[in-house]
Write an enzyme that holds these catalytic residues in place. Structure first.
Site, PDB file in Angstrom:
ATOM      1  N   HIS A  17      15.315   2.704  -5.185  1.00 19.51           N
ATOM      2  CA  HIS A  17      16.107   2.394  -3.980  1.00 19.51           C
ATOM      3  C   HIS A  17      17.283   1.483  -4.337  1.00 19.51           C
ATOM      4  CE1 HIS A  17      12.050   2.864  -1.718  1.00 19.51           C
ATOM      5  NE2 HIS A  17      12.785   3.895  -1.376  1.00 19.51           N
ATOM      6  N   LYS A  41       3.252   5.125  11.663  1.00 17.75           N
ATOM      7  CA  LYS A  41       2.767   4.937  10.282  1.00 17.75           C
ATOM      8  C   LYS A  41       2.099   3.577  10.172  1.00 17.75           C
ATOM      9  CE  LYS A  41       5.719   7.774   7.313  1.00 17.75           C
ATOM     10  NZ  LYS A  41       6.713   7.692   6.232  1.00 17.75           N
TER      11      LYS A  41
END
Ligand code: PNS
Length: 162
Positions: A17, A41
């Site tokens: 990332h 989630k």
């Protein structure tokens, strides 16, 4: 002013990332890292923990901001007046999901472009899931996540064992 959003769960942020963030920040005037607060989630890190980790790791990048969002990415992009979504592509296995995401966003918001950046070869295997899997067994994650993140992941798994 070209404003781009790099969205994701970042649970937690990895070297992959960070590599995309650094490279993408050179391509736009402002890059917003959009951290998804997905209530469906069950992330390892809370939204505040993820935003705080990413903010610390990107504080040297002047045109990068970190914000959380809920709901649709297209709505977040409209709210932020962003013209571009950045996504990293590691391998062909990412392609199917990513093209669907990009095309559905395009249908919903035609002015929004999705730019795919190829992940650097040295991180092409890497994901937050891989980092968490190794950490859960006490493995070495120093090649996966920045040093600041290591004790935070380890603490999560140590707490789970108790
Ligand atoms: O890091 P991730 O989990 O691969 O990121 C996925 C993300 C956050 C980019 C994607 O799930 C997303 O944009 N979610 C927001 C909800 C949304 O807009 N869904 C419609 C597209 S199918």
């Amino acid at each position: 002013m070209k404003r781009a959003i790099y969205p994701g769960s970042f649970d937690p942020i990895t070297f992959g990332h960070l590599d995309i963030i650094k490279r993408a920040s050179k391509l736009c005037d402002e890059l917003i890292i959009g951290v998804l607060n997905n209530k469906q989630k069950n992330p390892l890190f809370s939204i505040d923990e993820r935003v705080s980790m990413i903010s610390e790791l990107t504080e040297n990048l002047d045109n990068v901001k970190v914000e959380c969002f809920e709901g649709l990415l297209v709505d977040f992009a409209k709210k932020k007046d962003a013209q571009v979504i950045i996504r990293g592509l590691r391998a062909v296995t990412d392609f199917e999901n990513e093209i669907q995401l990009a095309q559905s966003n395009k249908v919903q918001y035609p002015e929004l472009e999705t730019l795919f950046m190829t992940t650097s070869l040295k991180y092409s295997y890497l994901s937050s899931t891989v980092a968490k899997e190794f950490a859960s067994y006490g493995g070495d994650i120093s090649l996966f996540v920045p040093p600041q993140v290591i004790p935070l992941i380890e603490a999560k798994f140590n707490n789970k064992e108790k």
